[in-house]
Design a protein around this motif. Structure first.
Motif, short mmCIF file in Angstrom:
data_model
loop_
_atom_site.label_atom_id
_atom_site.label_comp_id
_atom_site.label_asym_id
_atom_site.label_seq_id
_atom_site.Cartn_x
_atom_site.Cartn_y
_atom_site.Cartn_z
N SER A 182 0.86 -1.19 0.00
CA SER A 182 0.00 0.00 0.00
C SER A 182 0.89 1.23 0.00
O SER A 182 2.03 1.20 0.46
CB SER A 182 -0.93 0.02 1.22
OG SER A 182 -0.19 0.08 2.43
N ALA A 183 0.36 2.34 -0.53
CA ALA A 183 1.13 3.58 -0.59
C ALA A 183 0.19 4.76 -0.79
O ALA A 183 -0.82 4.65 -1.49
CB ALA A 183 2.15 3.53 -1.72
N PHE A 184 0.52 5.90 -0.16
CA PHE A 184 -0.23 7.14 -0.31
C PHE A 184 0.77 8.28 -0.43
O PHE A 184 1.85 8.25 0.16
CB PHE A 184 -1.13 7.38 0.91
CG PHE A 184 -2.21 6.34 1.06
CD1 PHE A 184 -3.47 6.54 0.50
CD2 PHE A 184 -1.96 5.16 1.76
CE1 PHE A 184 -4.45 5.58 0.64
CE2 PHE A 184 -2.94 4.20 1.90
CZ PHE A 184 -4.19 4.40 1.33
N LYS A 185 0.39 9.32 -1.20
CA LYS A 185 1.31 10.44 -1.40
C LYS A 185 0.56 11.76 -1.37
O LYS A 185 -0.66 11.81 -1.59
CB LYS A 185 2.04 10.29 -2.73
CG LYS A 185 1.14 10.36 -3.96
CD LYS A 185 1.94 10.18 -5.23
CE LYS A 185 1.03 10.18 -6.47
NZ LYS A 185 1.79 9.99 -7.72
N ASP A 186 1.31 12.81 -1.12
CA ASP A 186 0.78 14.16 -1.19
C ASP A 186 0.30 14.44 -2.60
O ASP A 186 0.91 14.01 -3.57
CB ASP A 186 1.87 15.16 -0.79
CG ASP A 186 1.36 16.57 -0.67
OD1 ASP A 186 1.17 17.22 -1.73
OD2 ASP A 186 1.17 17.04 0.45
N VAL A 206 4.01 7.84 1.96
CA VAL A 206 4.15 6.71 2.87
C VAL A 206 3.93 5.45 2.05
O VAL A 206 3.09 5.42 1.15
CB VAL A 206 3.16 6.78 4.05
CG1 VAL A 206 1.71 6.80 3.56
CG2 VAL A 206 3.37 5.60 4.99
N ARG A 207 4.71 4.42 2.34
CA ARG A 207 4.48 3.14 1.68
C ARG A 207 4.83 2.01 2.63
O ARG A 207 5.66 2.19 3.54
CB ARG A 207 5.27 3.02 0.38
CG ARG A 207 6.75 2.93 0.54
CD ARG A 207 7.46 4.21 0.25
NE ARG A 207 8.90 3.99 0.08
CZ ARG A 207 9.78 4.98 0.13
NH1 ARG A 207 9.39 6.22 0.32
NH2 ARG A 207 11.07 4.73 -0.04
N LEU A 208 4.18 0.87 2.43
CA LEU A 208 4.39 -0.27 3.30
C LEU A 208 4.64 -1.52 2.48
O LEU A 208 3.97 -1.76 1.47
CB LEU A 208 3.19 -0.50 4.22
CG LEU A 208 3.40 -1.64 5.22
CD1 LEU A 208 2.88 -1.27 6.60
CD2 LEU A 208 2.77 -2.95 4.75
N SER A 209 5.62 -2.31 2.92
CA SER A 209 5.93 -3.58 2.27
C SER A 209 6.17 -4.63 3.34
O SER A 209 6.37 -4.31 4.52
CB SER A 209 7.17 -3.44 1.38
OG SER A 209 8.31 -3.11 2.15
N PHE A 210 6.14 -5.88 2.94
CA PHE A 210 6.47 -6.96 3.87
C PHE A 210 7.03 -8.15 3.11
O PHE A 210 6.78 -8.31 1.91
CB PHE A 210 5.25 -7.39 4.71
CG PHE A 210 4.04 -7.78 3.91
CD1 PHE A 210 3.93 -9.05 3.34
CD2 PHE A 210 3.00 -6.89 3.71
CE1 PHE A 210 2.82 -9.40 2.60
CE2 PHE A 210 1.89 -7.24 2.97
CZ PHE A 210 1.79 -8.51 2.42
N ILE A 211 7.82 -8.96 3.81
CA ILE A 211 8.38 -10.18 3.26
C ILE A 211 8.15 -11.31 4.26
O ILE A 211 8.02 -11.06 5.46
CB ILE A 211 9.88 -10.03 2.95
CG1 ILE A 211 10.65 -9.65 4.23
CG2 ILE A 211 10.13 -9.02 1.84
CD1 ILE A 211 12.16 -9.62 4.04
N PRO A 212 8.11 -12.55 3.80
CA PRO A 212 7.93 -13.68 4.73
C PRO A 212 9.14 -13.81 5.66
O PRO A 212 10.28 -13.48 5.30
CB PRO A 212 7.82 -14.89 3.80
CG PRO A 212 7.51 -14.34 2.45
CD PRO A 212 8.15 -12.98 2.39
N THR A 213 8.90 -14.29 6.86
CA THR A 213 9.98 -14.52 7.82
C THR A 213 9.58 -15.62 8.79
O THR A 213 8.38 -15.80 9.07
CB THR A 213 10.34 -13.24 8.59
OG1 THR A 213 11.43 -13.52 9.49
CG2 THR A 213 9.16 -12.75 9.42
#
Length: 231
Positions: A109-113, A121-128
């Motif tokens: 997900s990501a949002f910008k001015d 702002v942006r969000l990422s994830f990876i398996p762990t």
């Protein structure tokens, strides 16, 4: 109408997977928007590309029956912010209400001015297989590795300004402030990392360094609002 008093009931729970809720005092608010992802995921959806449906809901007579999102909503959303809740991927955060959603490659997900695209702002994830960020090693080393080897380009000089840890509901979060300087450009940002649901989450919110003093406190709200939700 206070956000914490909202109640919303739907016949289908499939429409509550992604929730955007504005603060209760925003004069620009004319609707509530819910975006849902299909449960039949494909390989593209695994990269955060899911089919979305949008529903606009009028302000009047809203009643909310979203139990996983209740703890976040009950805290009270800060003025001029929106709460983004992703119940599929298990996280939530606030972002400024005048920002808009956009696609940021490799991020969920990501949002910008609207006018300053580098303010976002942006969000990422990876398996762990880790269960806590301390399982990754000493936080100073973890943060330095992220900033120097993941966030920055070879031509950039990194500077870690500050690092803070907090524990919420037994889960550890680390938020750090850093600056990346290029020959012709500098960017400052906050990053928050956490582990949960078998995923290593990273949220980054930043801006051009020339604007950093003016927007730092505003963006710190975003960094501190990030939470992992159990799924």
């Amino acid at each position: 109408m206070a956000v914490s008093s909202l109640t919303l009931s739907f016949a289908s729970t499939a429409l509550t997977n992604r929730l955007y809720v504005r603060d209760s005092t925003s004069t620009a608010l004319t609707s509530r928007r819910i975006i849902a992802c299909s449960s039949n995921t494909s390989s593209d959806e695994a990269e955060g590309k899911c089919k979305r449906r949008t529903i606009a809901i009028g302000i009047g007579a809203l009643s909310l029956n979203l139990f996983p999102a209740r703890p976040l909503l009950a805290e009270g959303i800060p003025e001029n912010y929106v709460a983004f809740v992703d119940k599929i991927d298990g996280y939530s955060y606030y972002y400024p209400s005048d920002w808009r959603e956009f696609d940021f490659r490799g991020h969920d997900s990501a949002f910008k001015d609207r006018y300053l695209q580098l303010q976002n702002v942006r969000l990422s994830f990876i398996p762990t297989d880790k269960t806590d960020i301390h399982d990754l090693g000493p936080m100073e080393e973890v943060v330095l590795n992220l900033v120097r080897n993941v966030f920055s380009a070879p031509t950039q000089v990194d500077n870690i300004v500050d690092m803070q840890e907090r524990t919420i509901d037994g889960r550890t979060y680390c938020t750090f402030e850093y600056i990346l300087t290029s020959p012709n450009f500098s960017r400052a940002a906050f990053a928050t990392i956490a582990i949960g649901n078998g995923r290593y989450y990273t949220l980054i919110v930043g801006a051009n360094e020339r604007r950093w003093r003016r927007v730092r406190n505003k963006l710190k709200v975003v960094a501190d609002s990030f939470k992992v939700l159990d799924i």
